[in-house]
Design an enzyme around this catalytic site. Structure first.
Site, PDB file in Angstrom:
ATOM      1  N   TRP A 185      10.294 -13.307  36.571  1.00 52.63           N
ATOM      2  CA  TRP A 185       9.530 -12.556  35.584  1.00 52.63           C
ATOM      3  C   TRP A 185       8.068 -12.643  35.975  1.00 52.63           C
ATOM      4  O   TRP A 185       7.563 -13.736  36.232  1.00 52.63           O
ATOM      5  CB  TRP A 185       9.703 -13.094  34.155  1.00 52.63           C
ATOM      6  CG  TRP A 185       8.676 -12.492  33.250  1.00 52.63           C
ATOM      7  CD1 TRP A 185       8.624 -11.195  32.814  1.00 52.63           C
ATOM      8  CD2 TRP A 185       7.490 -13.128  32.743  1.00 52.63           C
ATOM      9  NE1 TRP A 185       7.487 -10.996  32.059  1.00 52.63           N
ATOM     10  CE2 TRP A 185       6.783 -12.157  31.997  1.00 52.63           C
ATOM     11  CE3 TRP A 185       6.961 -14.416  32.848  1.00 52.63           C
ATOM     12  CZ2 TRP A 185       5.570 -12.443  31.359  1.00 52.63           C
ATOM     13  CZ3 TRP A 185       5.757 -14.699  32.214  1.00 52.63           C
ATOM     14  CH2 TRP A 185       5.079 -13.716  31.472  1.00 52.63           C
ATOM     15  N   GLU A 224      13.568  -9.746  35.225  1.00 50.16           N
ATOM     16  CA  GLU A 224      13.357  -9.654  33.772  1.00 50.16           C
ATOM     17  C   GLU A 224      12.203  -8.722  33.399  1.00 50.16           C
ATOM     18  O   GLU A 224      11.041  -9.015  33.661  1.00 50.16           O
ATOM     19  CB  GLU A 224      13.060 -11.061  33.230  1.00 50.16           C
ATOM     20  CG  GLU A 224      12.798 -11.080  31.738  1.00 50.16           C
ATOM     21  CD  GLU A 224      12.378 -12.472  31.230  1.00 50.16           C
ATOM     22  OE1 GLU A 224      12.158 -13.378  32.050  1.00 50.16           O
ATOM     23  OE2 GLU A 224      12.259 -12.629  30.007  1.00 50.16           O
ATOM     24  N   LYS A 226       9.769  -6.385  30.680  1.00 52.61           N
ATOM     25  CA  LYS A 226       9.061  -6.685  29.428  1.00 52.61           C
ATOM     26  C   LYS A 226       8.342  -5.438  28.962  1.00 52.61           C
ATOM     27  O   LYS A 226       7.955  -4.599  29.770  1.00 52.61           O
ATOM     28  CB  LYS A 226       8.079  -7.821  29.714  1.00 52.61           C
ATOM     29  CG  LYS A 226       7.262  -8.242  28.533  1.00 52.61           C
ATOM     30  CD  LYS A 226       6.752  -9.661  28.753  1.00 52.61           C
ATOM     31  CE  LYS A 226       5.821 -10.057  27.632  1.00 52.61           C
ATOM     32  NZ  LYS A 226       5.594 -11.482  27.557  1.00 52.61           N
ATOM     33  N   ASP A 257      15.773 -10.124  27.875  1.00 48.75           N
ATOM     34  CA  ASP A 257      15.102 -11.044  26.952  1.00 48.75           C
ATOM     35  C   ASP A 257      14.996 -10.315  25.617  1.00 48.75           C
ATOM     36  O   ASP A 257      14.362  -9.256  25.519  1.00 48.75           O
ATOM     37  CB  ASP A 257      13.721 -11.416  27.493  1.00 48.75           C
ATOM     38  CG  ASP A 257      13.021 -12.458  26.626  1.00 48.75           C
ATOM     39  OD1 ASP A 257      12.977 -12.258  25.391  1.00 48.75           O
ATOM     40  OD2 ASP A 257      12.511 -13.452  27.170  1.00 48.75           O
ATOM     41  N   HIS A 260      11.752  -8.797  24.225  1.00 47.22           N
ATOM     42  CA  HIS A 260      10.953  -7.867  25.016  1.00 47.22           C
ATOM     43  C   HIS A 260      11.126  -6.400  24.655  1.00 47.22           C
ATOM     44  O   HIS A 260      10.860  -5.530  25.478  1.00 47.22           O
ATOM     45  CB  HIS A 260      11.272  -8.057  26.498  1.00 47.22           C
ATOM     46  CG  HIS A 260      10.735  -9.343  27.037  1.00 47.22           C
ATOM     47  ND1 HIS A 260      10.717  -9.647  28.377  1.00 47.22           N
ATOM     48  CD2 HIS A 260      10.183 -10.413  26.407  1.00 47.22           C
ATOM     49  CE1 HIS A 260      10.187 -10.848  28.549  1.00 47.22           C
ATOM     50  NE2 HIS A 260       9.862 -11.325  27.370  1.00 47.22           N
ATOM     51  N   HIS A 284      18.013 -13.974  27.975  1.00 41.08           N
ATOM     52  CA  HIS A 284      17.014 -14.876  27.420  1.00 41.08           C
ATOM     53  C   HIS A 284      17.065 -14.626  25.917  1.00 41.08           C
ATOM     54  O   HIS A 284      16.457 -13.684  25.422  1.00 41.08           O
ATOM     55  CB  HIS A 284      15.614 -14.560  27.944  1.00 41.08           C
ATOM     56  CG  HIS A 284      15.316 -15.191  29.257  1.00 41.08           C
ATOM     57  ND1 HIS A 284      14.071 -15.155  29.846  1.00 41.08           N
ATOM     58  CD2 HIS A 284      16.102 -15.912  30.101  1.00 41.08           C
ATOM     59  CE1 HIS A 284      14.104 -15.820  30.983  1.00 41.08           C
ATOM     60  NE2 HIS A 284      15.328 -16.275  31.176  1.00 41.08           N
ATOM     61  N   ASP A 292       6.659 -10.286  20.892  1.00 38.31           N
ATOM     62  CA  ASP A 292       7.423 -11.257  21.689  1.00 38.31           C
ATOM     63  C   ASP A 292       6.937 -12.675  21.361  1.00 38.31           C
ATOM     64  O   ASP A 292       6.401 -13.377  22.208  1.00 38.31           O
ATOM     65  CB  ASP A 292       7.206 -10.922  23.172  1.00 38.31           C
ATOM     66  CG  ASP A 292       7.991 -11.821  24.095  1.00 38.31           C
ATOM     67  OD1 ASP A 292       9.053 -12.316  23.683  1.00 38.31           O
ATOM     68  OD2 ASP A 292       7.535 -12.031  25.230  1.00 38.31           O
ATOM     69  N   ASP A 294       8.452 -15.417  20.532  1.00 32.42           N
ATOM     70  CA  ASP A 294       9.236 -16.579  20.982  1.00 32.42           C
ATOM     71  C   ASP A 294       9.477 -17.610  19.887  1.00 32.42           C
ATOM     72  O   ASP A 294       9.377 -18.816  20.123  1.00 32.42           O
ATOM     73  CB  ASP A 294       8.601 -17.216  22.223  1.00 32.42           C
ATOM     74  CG  ASP A 294       8.838 -16.356  23.458  1.00 32.42           C
ATOM     75  OD1 ASP A 294       9.990 -16.265  23.887  1.00 32.42           O
ATOM     76  OD2 ASP A 294       7.873 -15.752  23.963  1.00 32.42           O
ATOM     77  N   ASP A 324      15.327 -18.581  25.542  1.00 24.73           N
ATOM     78  CA  ASP A 324      13.915 -18.518  25.908  1.00 24.73           C
ATOM     79  C   ASP A 324      13.042 -18.368  24.669  1.00 24.73           C
ATOM     80  O   ASP A 324      12.881 -17.270  24.154  1.00 24.73           O
ATOM     81  CB  ASP A 324      13.673 -17.341  26.878  1.00 24.73           C
ATOM     82  CG  ASP A 324      12.212 -17.247  27.295  1.00 24.73           C
ATOM     83  OD1 ASP A 324      11.460 -18.204  27.064  1.00 24.73           O
ATOM     84  OD2 ASP A 324      11.816 -16.202  27.866  1.00 24.73           O
TER      85      ASP A 324
HETATM   86  C1  RNT Z   1       7.876 -14.019  29.134  1.00 23.83           C
HETATM   87  C2  RNT Z   1       9.280 -14.085  29.640  1.00 23.83           C
HETATM   88  C3  RNT Z   1       9.606 -15.276  30.481  1.00 23.83           C
HETATM   89  C4  RNT Z   1       9.013 -16.549  29.981  1.00 23.83           C
HETATM   90  C5  RNT Z   1       9.478 -17.782  30.698  1.00 23.83           C
HETATM   91  C6  RNT Z   1       8.588 -18.937  30.451  1.00 23.83           C
HETATM   92  O1  RNT Z   1       7.671 -13.023  28.237  1.00 23.83           O
HETATM   93  O2  RNT Z   1      10.146 -13.994  28.580  1.00 23.83           O
HETATM   94  O3  RNT Z   1      10.982 -15.377  30.608  1.00 23.83           O
HETATM   95  O4  RNT Z   1       9.250 -16.707  28.621  1.00 23.83           O
HETATM   96  O5  RNT Z   1       9.630 -17.493  32.028  1.00 23.83           O
HETATM   97 ZN    ZN Z   2      12.230 -14.452  28.957  1.00 25.75          ZN
END
Ligand code: RNT
Ligand code: ZN
Length: 416
Positions: A185, A224, A226, A257, A260, A284, A292, A294, A324
C-alpha cells in the site's frame, strides 16, 4: 461464566439449527480453520522501531490511551496476550518498520531478511505464521510520492525497499512452510488538483512491473487501493480502478480495505466480481467512521455482509482475513480482542446461514419465503454456538474477557 450453561445453550442451538438443515459442528470446524492475520500495528499506533518521527502518509492514529508498546519486546508481549484471548490459531501481519534493528539505523533501502530472523523464530515458538507489508510512509523520502515519483532517485529508493521487502517475505514463507502474504500500500497522491494523473500512474505501473518481475516462490503479493488520504484529498495514484486492472492483468491478489470506500459503497458486493478474475483476495477489515478512521472492527452490517458474500461464493479458502485498524483511544489489547472476535462472529454467522434453502426459494421466485429465512437467520441462537466455540478453545467467554484485559493493564501496560 458457567460452562454447563454454555453447553446447554449450545445443545438447544444445535437442535434449532438442525431443524433448518444446518450442522453447527461443521460451522465450528469451519471457523476453527479460519486464521485471521492480526496486524501488529494496533500495539503502538503504527509507530514501529525506526525513529521517533510522526506517522505520515495520509493515515492518522488519534487518542492517547496509556500503555502503548514502546519496543519489540512490548509488541511481542502484547500480541501474545491478545492472541491468548482470541479463539483459534492466527497469523501475525508485520510492517517493515517493525524489524529487529537492534538499535542500529537501517534505512528502508537496506532492510534484509536477517532483520526479521528473530521475528521468524519468535513466531515459530508462538505458533503464529507471518504476513508482511512494505512501509513507504513515515520516512523523510515519503513526501506525497514514493513509487510514483518522477524523481528517479526517490523512486529507485522505494523500488529497492519494496524489492527487499519481497525477499524478507519470501524468507518468512520459506521458514514457515506456508506462503507469506505481502501487501503493498502506498499513499501516493496530491492534495490539490493535478493535470498529471496519467503520468503518475504510468510511473507507478512501471515501478510495480519492475518490483514484481522477480519471481518469488514462498510469498504472495497483494495490492491495496484507497479512495484518498488525509492531506492527499484530490488524487490517489493507486486508486481502485488502477489496481483492479493491474491485478486482473497480472494475476495479483487485490486487497480490500473496508475503510477505503465511500461510506455508502458496499465492499461485500466487490467480492464475487473480484474472485472471478483474481486468484485470491486479501482483506483489511476495519471500521470507517465517516472517513478511513481505522476504528476497531465491530460485528456491524458491512462486516457481516462481507463475510456472508465470501461464504456464499464458497471462497473461504481463497481469502486472507487480515485486520487493519489502529485506535489509540482505547485499551489496545482490548482493541485486538473486540476486532478479532467481531470478525470471527461475523464469519460464524455466515457459516450458520441457511443459504441453500434461501437460494432454493429465490430461484423458485418465492421472495416472501426467502426473505423470511433471511430475517429469521439474524436472530437464530448463533451466539450459543460462538460461546461454545470460545469454551472449546479455552478462551474467556463474553464479559469474562474484561477482567483479563484489566488485569494485564494493571500489571503490565499501565507501568509503561
Ligand atoms: C492505509 C492502509 C494500510 C495501512 C497499514 C498500516 O490506509 O489501510 O493498509 O493501514 O499498512
Ligand atoms: Zn489497509
Amino acid at each position: 461464566m458457567k460452562d454447563n450453561l454454555i453447553n446447554q445453550a449450545y445443545a438447544i442451538a444445535q437442535e434449532r439449527y438442525a431443524a433448518i438443515g444446518i450442522d453447527t459442528e461443521k460451522a465450528i470446524e469451519s471457523l476453527q480453520n479460519v486464521h485471521l492475520s492480526l496486524h501488529c500495528w494496533q500495539t503502538d499506533d503504527v509507530s514501529g522501531f525506526e525513529s521517533a518521527g510522526d506517522l505520515t502518509g495520509g493515515i492518522q492514529s488519534t487518542g492517547n490511551y496509556p500503555g502503548k508498546a514502546r519496543n519489540i519486546d512490548e509488541v511481542r508481549a502484547d500480541i501474545v496476550k491478545a492472541k491468548s484471548l482470541i479463539p483459534g490459531t492466527h497469523r501475525l501481519n508485520l510492517h517493515e518498520i517493525y524489524g529487529d534493528f537492534q538499535g542500529k539505523k537501517v534505512d528502508r533501502n537496506e532492510v534484509e531478511p536477517e532483520h526479521f530472523a528473530s521475528w521468524i523464530q519468535w513466531a515459530k515458538e508462538n505458533d503464529l505464521k507471518l504476513d508482511f507489508n512494505s512501509t513507504s510512509f513515515s520516512h523523510p523520502l515519503s513526501g506525497n510520492l514514493t513509487l510514483a515519483n518522477p524523481d528517479k532517485a526517490i523512486r529507485d529508493f522505494w523500488i529497492e525497499h519494496t524489492q527487499r521487502c519481497r525477499a524478507v517475505a519470501d524468507e518468512m514463507g520459506k521458514a514457515q512452510g506456508d506462503p507469506c502474504i505481502m501487501n503493498i500500500w502506498i499513499h501516493d497522491g496530491a492534495k490539490d488538483f493535478t493535470v498529471n494523473r496519467l503520468k503518475y500512474r504510468q510511473i507507478y505501473k512501471d515501478s510495480l512491473d519492475q518490483i514484481l518481475s522477480v519471481k518469488r516462490e514462498n510469498m504472495k503479493d497483494c495490492l491495496e487501493p484507497k479512495l484518498f488520504g488525509i492531506g492527499l484529498e484530490s488524487f490517489t495514484v493507486g486508486s481502485e480502478d488502477f489496481y483492479w486492472a493491474y491485478c486482473g492483468k497480472n494475476g495479483i491478489i487485490p486487497t480490500l480495505d473496508t475503510g477505503h470506500y465511500h461510506p455508502t459503497e458496499s465492499v461485500a458486493d466487490k467480492v464475487s466480481s473480484l474472485l472471478l478474475f483474481a486468484p485470491e483476495l486479501m482483506l483489511h477489515v476495519s471500521r470507517p467512521v465517516r472517513w478511513d478512521s481505522d476504528h476497531v472492527t465491530l460485528m456491524d452490517d458491512p462486516t457481516m455482509e462481507l463475510m456472508k458474500e465470501i461464504v456464499y461464493a464458497d471462497a473461504v479458502d481463497r481469502v486472507h482475513f487480515g485486520l487493519d485498524y489502529f485506535d489509540g483511544a482505547i485499551n489496545r489489547i482490548g482493541a485486538y480482542l473486540i476486532g478479532a472476535r467481531s470478525a470471527q462472529k461475523s464469519i460464524l454467522q455466515a457459516f450458520l446461514s441457511p443459504v441453500a434453502k434461501i437460494r432454493e426459494y429465490e430461484e423458485a421466485g418465492q421472495t416472501f419465503q426467502a426473505l423470511t429465512l433471511l430475517e429469521m437467520a439474524k436472530t437464530l441462537p448463533w451466539n450459543a454456538v460462538w460461546e461454545e466455540f470460545c469454551l472449546r478453545n479455552n478462551v474467556p467467554v463474553g464479559e469474562d474477557c474484561i477482567a483479563v484485559v484489566e488485569q494485564y493493564e494493571k500489571e503490565v501496560t499501565s507501568k509503561r
